[in-house]
Design a protein around this motif. Structure first.
Motif, short mmCIF file in Angstrom:
data_model
loop_
_atom_site.label_atom_id
_atom_site.label_comp_id
_atom_site.label_asym_id
_atom_site.label_seq_id
_atom_site.Cartn_x
_atom_site.Cartn_y
_atom_site.Cartn_z
N PHE A 227 0.98 -1.23 -0.01
CA PHE A 227 0.05 0.01 0.14
C PHE A 227 0.85 1.41 -0.16
N GLU A 228 0.53 2.10 -0.75
CA GLU A 228 1.34 3.31 -0.95
C GLU A 228 0.31 4.74 -1.27
N TYR A 229 0.33 5.60 -0.06
CA TYR A 229 -0.22 6.62 -0.21
C TYR A 229 0.05 7.95 0.56
N THR A 230 -0.49 9.09 -0.03
CA THR A 230 -0.08 10.20 0.85
C THR A 230 -1.38 10.58 1.68
N TYR A 231 -1.00 11.33 2.80
CA TYR A 231 -2.02 11.70 3.69
C TYR A 231 -1.51 12.92 4.63
N GLN A 232 -2.68 13.52 5.13
CA GLN A 232 -2.49 14.48 5.96
C GLN A 232 -3.14 14.04 7.45
N ARG A 233 -2.22 14.07 8.44
CA ARG A 233 -2.78 13.71 9.80
C ARG A 233 -2.89 14.76 10.70
N ILE A 234 -4.19 14.84 11.31
CA ILE A 234 -4.66 15.91 12.28
C ILE A 234 -5.12 15.58 13.57
N LEU A 235 -4.65 16.07 14.52
CA LEU A 235 -5.27 15.82 15.76
C LEU A 235 -6.45 16.63 16.10
N PHE B 283 -9.86 7.38 9.33
CA PHE B 283 -9.60 7.52 8.09
C PHE B 283 -10.63 8.27 7.41
N ILE B 284 -10.42 9.26 6.68
CA ILE B 284 -11.47 9.95 5.55
C ILE B 284 -10.81 10.22 4.34
N ILE B 285 -11.56 9.79 3.24
CA ILE B 285 -11.04 9.73 1.95
C ILE B 285 -11.89 11.00 1.30
N VAL B 286 -11.33 11.68 0.71
CA VAL B 286 -11.86 13.15 0.06
C VAL B 286 -11.79 12.93 -1.30
N LYS B 287 -12.60 13.70 -2.17
CA LYS B 287 -12.64 13.52 -3.69
C LYS B 287 -11.26 13.71 -4.36
N ASP B 288 -10.63 14.72 -3.99
CA ASP B 288 -9.45 15.20 -4.54
C ASP B 288 -8.35 15.90 -3.63
N TRP C 28 -6.61 11.18 16.50
CA TRP C 28 -5.87 11.47 15.31
C TRP C 28 -6.72 10.90 13.92
N VAL C 29 -6.74 12.04 12.92
CA VAL C 29 -7.78 11.46 11.91
C VAL C 29 -6.70 11.70 10.52
N LYS C 30 -6.68 10.72 9.63
CA LYS C 30 -5.99 10.68 8.42
C LYS C 30 -6.81 11.07 7.24
N PHE C 31 -6.35 12.24 6.50
CA PHE C 31 -7.15 12.30 5.33
C PHE C 31 -6.31 12.20 3.94
N PHE C 32 -7.03 11.34 3.13
CA PHE C 32 -6.41 11.16 1.87
C PHE C 32 -6.92 11.16 0.50
N THR C 33 -6.68 10.94 -0.37
CA THR C 33 -7.56 11.37 -1.66
C THR C 33 -8.12 9.88 -2.19
N LEU C 34 -9.24 10.12 -2.86
CA LEU C 34 -9.89 9.05 -3.48
C LEU C 34 -8.93 8.27 -4.39
N GLU C 35 -8.06 9.09 -5.24
CA GLU C 35 -7.24 8.54 -6.00
C GLU C 35 -6.35 7.31 -5.39
N ASP C 36 -5.69 7.78 -4.22
CA ASP C 36 -4.92 6.70 -3.56
C ASP C 36 -5.82 5.67 -3.29
N TYR C 37 -6.97 5.99 -2.59
CA TYR C 37 -7.82 4.75 -2.26
C TYR C 37 -8.14 3.65 -3.34
N ASN C 38 -8.55 4.23 -4.46
CA ASN C 38 -8.91 3.24 -5.43
C ASN C 38 -7.60 2.38 -6.23
N ARG C 39 -6.46 3.33 -6.25
CA ARG C 39 -5.43 2.61 -6.62
C ARG C 39 -4.91 1.42 -5.90
#
Length: 653
Positions: free
Chosen positions: A357-365, A458-463, A388-399
């Protein structure tokens, strides 16, 4: 001078003539020395320091040795109090026959020295004989490499000699003070003086009920958070106090109520039984509380250790879903260099990457209030709600998840490693997002509905545009630098997998062109967890045996003391017409009546503590409610049989 030559002989004669009291104490002392010496020998053995990952076991063993000392000091002090009580009549007779207290003190000193020497010599010999076997048992439980050598440890012997010299010195001083303060008449009376009836029973009974209720309330309602350990010790403290007051006063209130029931009380069987128990209930309380608490400690100790040991695979699966986790700052990540290192090491060790698994994310407390997430308030807020909440994109999730999801501007996918959100929308600061789908699994993280202690979201956003917008909203308010993670699950020979993980980390460090990166070695951490859980079970078994030993000795001395106190009373009853059969029946009924009180209390304490035990085990990532309940009942049944057998065995004395 002649007196000083006679005193050692009197000391040995006193021990032999009072073998019913001394031999169990001596056996307990030998066993205590044996346990302590083996613990110390394992700790001092250089082999332990050379084994891989043994530092964690050494920490646990050090803690175990300290706790063992804390248990053994009051236990041997407690059993010694029974001994001196049994000897008072004999010492009073010596005093009346002309022996000065000074000489009695010297004789008691010789007795203590004899007991100390026998206990230490025999205990250490047993320790030397069996320490290698116990050491191999520890290595087997902790899955550490087995070594056949186990040299004798001088440091362990010195530590054992000093520790038990302190214990016996403490007991000797206590005995001398008791004998020194008492006159010969008081010594002759021994423990025969009747107890004064307690007055104002309702007040201590109420205190007992209130404190026990407070302890139970904490155990039942305590939240699984950073306060769980403090709450646990607070609950234990209140339960012990409540148990003491209830056994001291509440039991007397119960027996007095039975005494008022004339149709029940004025029967030969019940009359003697109730009167005999009621007569010494105040004195019984201390023994019964100890029996109840030790029984509870055996159950809780074994429950925790066995549950963790059996549930180790489940713990590992949740805590380490992947074998390796590499984490870089996004701006620092150099894909080509990292891929070259991984590919080189993969070829070198014949490793196959099964999952990646490989993805870029933003971690926020963030502070969570139901379905509302906001930045941590300047005044601090409630830390229990910080997650802690990790936000990353739908592109990373689908891939990475091989999915084909689509999202609108204000839609998200979400995942919790604990209990589900179960909401249709989530508010993040002032933005409201519609939850299109709540994921039930995510390869990046394990999931347990029961997890309320270490929640991560973990929250996946559109882009990337929405990800940047969320990040900008929290810059300087809990947001960390954006990360780029790589997670691997690999297959191959065990040693090759271990070497692959270590050499990838070393190569990345040696590369030196990364500003900062972190490496989580799931392979090594799993081994460490297995070793720690095995060490916990090893210590749990040792402590379970120690608690059972304490339990049997308390029961034995309780029966011996009360038996001698009752001897004259039952002789009088036999003279006025009570048969041997009736006497034995009365004794058994008293024993069973007293037996069921602490056992019932221990089982009740355990049942109430189940939720808090689950909270403590949740910290170790064990969330299996059914496993914990099964272990509880599996332990309670044999312990009940063990307690009953111990009571019946000691009652024969």
């Amino acid at each position: 001078m002649k007196q000083h030559k006679v005193l050692p002989k009197l000391a040995v004669t006193g021990i032999l003539k009072n073998k019913e009291a001394y031999f169990p104490y001596l056996a307990a002392s030998i066993f205590s020395v044996f346990i302590y010496f083996v613990f110390a020998s394992i700790l001092q053995n250089d082999i332990m320091r050379s084994l891989p990952k043994a530092e964690y076991i050494l920490i646990l063993m050090n803690i175990g040795l300290v706790l063992l000392g804390i248990i053994l000091v009051p236990f041997l002090f407690y059993t010694n109090s029974f001994l001196i009580k049994r000897r008072k009549k004999e010492l009073g007779l010596y005093s009346i026959l002309g022996m000065e207290k000074y000489h009695i003190g010297i004789m008691m000193f010789y007795e203590t020295v004899v007991i100390y020497l026998v206990a230490v010599v025999v205990g250490v010999i047993f320790g030397i004989v069996f320490s290698k076997m116990i050491f191999l048992l520890l290595l087997n439980m902790t899955k550490l490499p087995v070594d056949i050598s186990f040299p004798f440890q001088i440091k362990a012997l010195k530590g054992t000699l000093i520790f038990f010299a302190f214990v016996y010195f403490l007991n000797l001083i206590t005995n001398l003070l008791q004998v020194g303060k008492a006159n010969p008449t008081e010594l002759l009376q021994g423990g025969k003086k009747g107890e004064k009836e307690l007055k104002h029973l309702w007040f201590p009974a109420i205190i007992g009920v209130v404190t026990l209720g407070m302890g139970y309330k904490i155990a039942i309602t305590a939240q699984i958070d950073e306060m769980i350990f403090l709450n646990f010790f607070g609950a234990v403290f209140l339960v012990i106090i409540g148990t003491y007051f209830i056994f001291t006063s509440g039991s007397i209130v119960l027996f007095k109520a039975l005494k008022k029931q004339k149709h029940f009380y004025y029967k030969p069987k019940n009359f003697v039984t109730i009167s005999g128990v009621l007569y010494r209930m105040k004195k019984n309380a201390a023994s019964l509380v100890n029996i109840c608490i030790f029984s509870t400690m055996v159950i809780i100790t074994l429950l925790c250790k066995i549950s963790v040991y059996i549930g180790t695979d489940e713990i590992l699966e949740y805590e380490y879903p992947c074998d390796m986790e590499l984490s870089f700052y996004e701006e620092d990540y150099q894909k080509e260099k990292v891929e070259n290192i991984i590919e080189t090491m993969k070829q070198k060790h014949s490793i196959t990457i099964e999952q990646r698994f490989e993805y870029t994310y933003q971690r926020i407390l963030l502070e969570q209030i139901e379905n509302y997430f906001r930045a941590i308030p300047e005044e601090g807020g409630n830390s229990k709600n910080f997650n802690w909440v990790k936000f990353f994109t739908l592109e990373d999730y689908n891939r990475e998840m091989k999915e084909n999801e689509s999202l609108k501007e204000n839609e998200i996918l979400c995942f919790s490693n604990g209990v589900d959100f179960n909401v249709s929308e989530i508010k993040i600061e002032e933005e409201v997002f519609s939850v299109k789908k709540e994921l039930k699994e995510l390869g990046l993280e394990g999931k347990k509905e029961e997890n309320n202690y270490s929640k991560r979201y973990f929250i996946i956003v559109k882009d990337k545009e929405i990800l940047d917008r969320i990040t900008n909203n929290f810059l300087g308010r809990g947001a960390t630098n954006r990360k780029h993670d790589l997670l691997f699950s690999i297959s191959g020979e065990e040693k090759a997998r271990e070497e692959f993980a270590k050499e990838v980390e070393q190569a990345l460090i040696k590369e030196g062109s990364f500003e900062s990166f972190s490496f989580r070695n799931g392979i090594e951490n799993r081994d460490i967890t297995v070793s720690m859980n095995g060490g916990l079970l090893f210590i749990g078994i040792f402590f379970g045996i120690v608690f059972c030993m304490c339990l049997i000795l308390i029961l034995y001395y309780k029966q011996i003391t009360e038996g001698y106190e009752d001897k004259d009373k039952f002789e009088i009853m036999q003279k006025v017409g009570m048969s041997d059969k009736e006497v034995k029946g009365t004794i058994k009924r008293q024993i069973l009546l007293i037996f069921f009180m602490p056992l019932f209390g221990a089982i009740l304490h355990t049942i109430i503590a189940i939720r808090m035990v689950e909270g403590l085990l949740a910290v170790l990532y064990l969330f299996n409610h059914h496993l914990i309940l099964s272990c509880t009942f599996i332990i309670i049944l044999p312990l009940s049989i063990f307690d009953l057998s111990a009571y019946l065995f000691t009652s024969n004395t």
